[in-house]
Design an enzyme around this catalytic site. Sequence first.
Site, PDB file in Angstrom:
ATOM      1  N   TYR A 142       0.828  -1.215   0.000  1.00 22.24           N
ATOM      2  CA  TYR A 142       0.000   0.000   0.000  1.00 22.24           C
ATOM      3  C   TYR A 142       0.857   1.258   0.000  1.00 22.24           C
ATOM      4  CZ  TYR A 142      -4.551  -2.130   1.054  1.00 22.24           C
ATOM      5  OH  TYR A 142      -5.737  -2.812   1.009  1.00 22.24           O
ATOM      6  N   LYS A 188       3.778 -15.040   2.771  1.00 21.44           N
ATOM      7  CA  LYS A 188       3.915 -15.777   1.498  1.00 21.44           C
ATOM      8  C   LYS A 188       5.417 -15.952   1.302  1.00 21.44           C
ATOM      9  CE  LYS A 188       2.222 -17.503  -2.346  1.00 21.44           C
ATOM     10  NZ  LYS A 188       1.321 -18.666  -2.443  1.00 21.44           N
ATOM     11  N   ASP A 220      -2.376 -18.241   1.213  1.00 23.95           N
ATOM     12  CA  ASP A 220      -3.365 -18.930   0.365  1.00 23.95           C
ATOM     13  C   ASP A 220      -4.072 -20.049   1.134  1.00 23.95           C
ATOM     14  OD1 ASP A 220      -0.876 -20.187   0.327  1.00 23.95           O
ATOM     15  OD2 ASP A 220      -0.869 -20.601  -1.822  1.00 23.95           O
ATOM     16  N   ASP A 244      -6.071  -7.086   4.844  1.00 24.72           N
ATOM     17  CA  ASP A 244      -7.270  -6.485   4.256  1.00 24.72           C
ATOM     18  C   ASP A 244      -8.169  -7.581   3.691  1.00 24.72           C
ATOM     19  OD1 ASP A 244      -8.980  -4.450   3.163  1.00 24.72           O
ATOM     20  OD2 ASP A 244      -8.033  -4.773   1.215  1.00 24.72           O
ATOM     21  N   ASP A 248     -11.935  -9.290   5.347  1.00 20.93           N
ATOM     22  CA  ASP A 248     -13.238  -9.307   4.665  1.00 20.93           C
ATOM     23  C   ASP A 248     -13.756 -10.744   4.565  1.00 20.93           C
ATOM     24  OD1 ASP A 248     -13.199  -6.488   4.159  1.00 20.93           O
ATOM     25  OD2 ASP A 248     -14.181  -6.811   2.219  1.00 20.93           O
TER      26      ASP A 248
END
Length: 351
Positions: A142, A188, A220, A244, A248
């Site tokens: 970001y 990751k 993942d 983020d 959700d």
Amino acid sequence: MSAQKIVLLPGDGIGVEIVAEAKKALDALAKRFGRSFDFDERLIGGAAIDATGDPLPEETLAACRGADAILLGAVGGPKWDDPKAKVRPEQGLLRIRKALGLYANLRPVKAWPGLEDASPLRRERIEGVDLLFVRELTGGIYFGEPREEGSERALDTMVYTRPEVERVVELAFRLAAERKKHVTSIDKANVLASMRLWRTVATEVGARHPDVKLEHQLVDSMAMRLVTSPADFDVVVAGNMFGDILSDEGAVLTGTLGLLPSASLGDPGAPGLYEPIHGSAPDIAGKGVANPVATVLSAAMMLRLSLDQAEAADALEVAVQQALTKARTRDLGGDASTAAMGDAIVAALLG
Ligand code: NAD
Ligand code: IPM
Ligand code: MN
């Protein structure tokens, strides 16, 4: 006690509708506990672009710096979504987080008694879910170096430094020590260099907290485990983008984004910023049907974490729970309007 100063940043879309309900609940709490809040409403996001050309006007930031806490609705919407636009509502949100040094975003996800059927997942998977996402909020992809190279190529960079990882993982461990003593660190590391640093630093921080179990999980497979065995988790710490996305996904556990609050915190002295994890929901904005509960629960986090009012925070959470037995918005299968849901919370507080 003098009035505590709360900056309200309704923003765009349903942000305006849900912050109004949270303010109603805070007014009712003030009445019940004989306190007073000094509200200062300011512009951010698309509304601020329309009024000033800037998604985070200087006076908004100055008011926030001088506040005890900040309560935000949401920013963004189709009106400002042109990919060629130079200014975007979302920049206002990223800038305020960065300017105030709010590096940790706490996003609790709990199974609500009585609401287990709101989730598309089977009841037995939801029962006992009580997890806390700790999302790194001022670094990573970001805040890299985005570049648009003509019309054929564009790039973003993902950078993490040791201190950035260390402070947020350290906070995750301190929070886990007061909970179920289990940290799951998301990365990751099998592909990305920045995520190998993340894992290395997380392991080092973990070694300083022998009473808390540390588990590393690739993002993942975490996306899968979060819906197959959500009750396995306690504190889940992740970088900005992975946090983020996973949070959700966490909304599936409660059945709706409309229930999930958050707190963004920095070093001592920085005002905390409280906001629902969802966005401005353009598909339902202006219809009076948005669920205000995520914002009201964000206000409860604000009372507890920034305003030293744990008793009022507890009372507000109990009121939400009671109100949900009487009224539910459309996302929870009910037909209560946003205002009616807010009224039910006020009635539970003052009743
Ligand atoms: P969204 O979170 O706004 O909406 C996703 C879905 O969830 C929609 O169907 C929406 O109706 C529903 N929903 C969200 N909140 C709800 C609530 N309180 N009650 C009932 N239903 C609710 O995500 P999106 O549609 O991908 O994004 C819309 C805009 O919001 C974009 O401009 C995006 O950048 C912005 N956004 C802002 C924030 C923020 O301000 N913190 C967060 C996420 C997205
Ligand atoms: C959130 C939102 C924001 C983010 C956007 C609107 C910048 O999705 O608060 O979760 O990605 O951080
Ligand atoms: Mn998001």
